[in-house]
Design an enzyme around this catalytic site. Sequence first.
Site, PDB file in Angstrom:
ATOM      1  CG  ASP A   8      -0.369   0.274   2.523  1.00 15.33           C
ATOM      2  OD1 ASP A   8       0.872   0.380   2.610  1.00 15.33           O
ATOM      3  OD2 ASP A   8      -1.123   0.413   3.504  1.00 15.33           O
ATOM      4  CG  HIS A   9      -0.753   4.756   1.513  1.00 14.39           C
ATOM      5  ND1 HIS A   9      -1.807   3.847   1.559  1.00 14.39           N
ATOM      6  CD2 HIS A   9      -0.795   5.430   2.695  1.00 14.39           C
ATOM      7  CE1 HIS A   9      -2.444   3.993   2.709  1.00 14.39           C
ATOM      8  NE2 HIS A   9      -1.849   4.940   3.415  1.00 14.39           N
ATOM      9  CB  CYS A  65       1.047  -2.215   4.700  1.00 15.52           C
ATOM     10  SG  CYS A  65       0.895  -3.153   6.233  1.00 15.52           S
ATOM     11  N   GLY A  66       2.414  -0.064   6.110  1.00 13.97           N
ATOM     12  CA  GLY A  66       3.072   0.764   7.113  1.00 13.97           C
ATOM     13  C   GLY A  66       3.725  -0.067   8.204  1.00 13.97           C
ATOM     14  CB  THR A  67       2.408  -2.060  10.898  1.00  7.54           C
ATOM     15  OG1 THR A  67       1.240  -2.619  10.277  1.00  7.54           O
ATOM     16  CG2 THR A  67       2.050  -0.734  11.570  1.00  7.54           C
ATOM     17  N   GLY A  68       3.273  -3.667   8.183  1.00  5.06           N
ATOM     18  CA  GLY A  68       3.368  -5.053   7.707  1.00  5.06           C
ATOM     19  C   GLY A  68       2.247  -5.915   8.265  1.00  5.06           C
ATOM     20  CB  ILE A  69       0.096  -5.585  11.270  1.00 11.60           C
ATOM     21  CG1 ILE A  69       1.286  -5.526  12.224  1.00 11.60           C
ATOM     22  CG2 ILE A  69      -1.036  -6.403  11.909  1.00 11.60           C
ATOM     23  CD1 ILE A  69       1.033  -4.722  13.501  1.00 11.60           C
ATOM     24  N   GLY A  70      -1.334  -5.303   8.603  1.00 10.69           N
ATOM     25  CA  GLY A  70      -2.585  -5.411   7.851  1.00 10.69           C
ATOM     26  C   GLY A  70      -2.421  -6.230   6.582  1.00 10.69           C
ATOM     27  CG  HIS A  98      11.275 -23.567  12.470  1.00 11.71           C
ATOM     28  ND1 HIS A  98      11.343 -23.359  13.826  1.00 11.71           N
ATOM     29  CD2 HIS A  98      12.484 -24.099  12.116  1.00 11.71           C
ATOM     30  CE1 HIS A  98      12.529 -23.759  14.283  1.00 11.71           C
ATOM     31  NE2 HIS A  98      13.243 -24.204  13.258  1.00 11.71           N
ATOM     32  NE  ARG A 132      11.304 -29.710  15.588  1.00 12.17           N
ATOM     33  CZ  ARG A 132      12.533 -29.392  15.164  1.00 12.17           C
ATOM     34  NH1 ARG A 132      13.197 -30.201  14.353  1.00 12.17           N
ATOM     35  NH2 ARG A 132      13.100 -28.264  15.569  1.00 12.17           N
ATOM     36  CG  HIS A 133       9.975 -27.496  11.187  1.00 14.79           C
ATOM     37  ND1 HIS A 133       9.626 -26.931  12.388  1.00 14.79           N
ATOM     38  CD2 HIS A 133      11.314 -27.732  11.240  1.00 14.79           C
ATOM     39  CE1 HIS A 133      10.719 -26.819  13.144  1.00 14.79           C
ATOM     40  NE2 HIS A 133      11.748 -27.300  12.468  1.00 14.79           N
TER      41      HIS A 133
END
Length: 143
Positions: A8-9, A65-70, A98, A132-133
């Site tokens: 995003d911006h 994005c700004g935080t990477g979260i959204g 992992h 295992r992963h």
Amino acid sequence: MRVAVASDHGGYKLKEKVKEYLESRDIDVIDLGTNSEESVDYPEYGRACAKAVAGGEADRGIVCCGTGIGISIAANKVSGIRCGLCTNVEMAKLTRQHNDANMLAMGGRIIDDETALAITEAFIDTEFEGGRHQRRIDKIEEA
Ligand code: RB5
């Protein structure tokens, strides 16, 4: 390897840096936008990149994005996507080793360019460890 990128911006400038880095390594890049700092909605870009990876047009995806979260939340809604939000190189290595992450998310307002490119390098160059992963990843896909 072919890598799809989108932002995003808030992640636009970082996405451009990531793209430049990937191209400097002769990696094919599919740029799904956005193409300026004009305000846009991150779910559209996260979803577009995730669909490119899930559909096989790209081997991996990188979203900012700004935080990477959204944008990571949006990407992870697409079936088959494992998008890891990383703020340092150790996280990037581990999400490949992992989680077999097929997408990376970063925050343009959170980390500096040097850190972001080191994270990108680790995401591209680190192999999945399997074992295992793999069992745990199979359980994610059952959900
Ligand atoms: C946009 O202002 C901002 O909310 C977005 O870039 C992102 O940080 C959302 O998670």
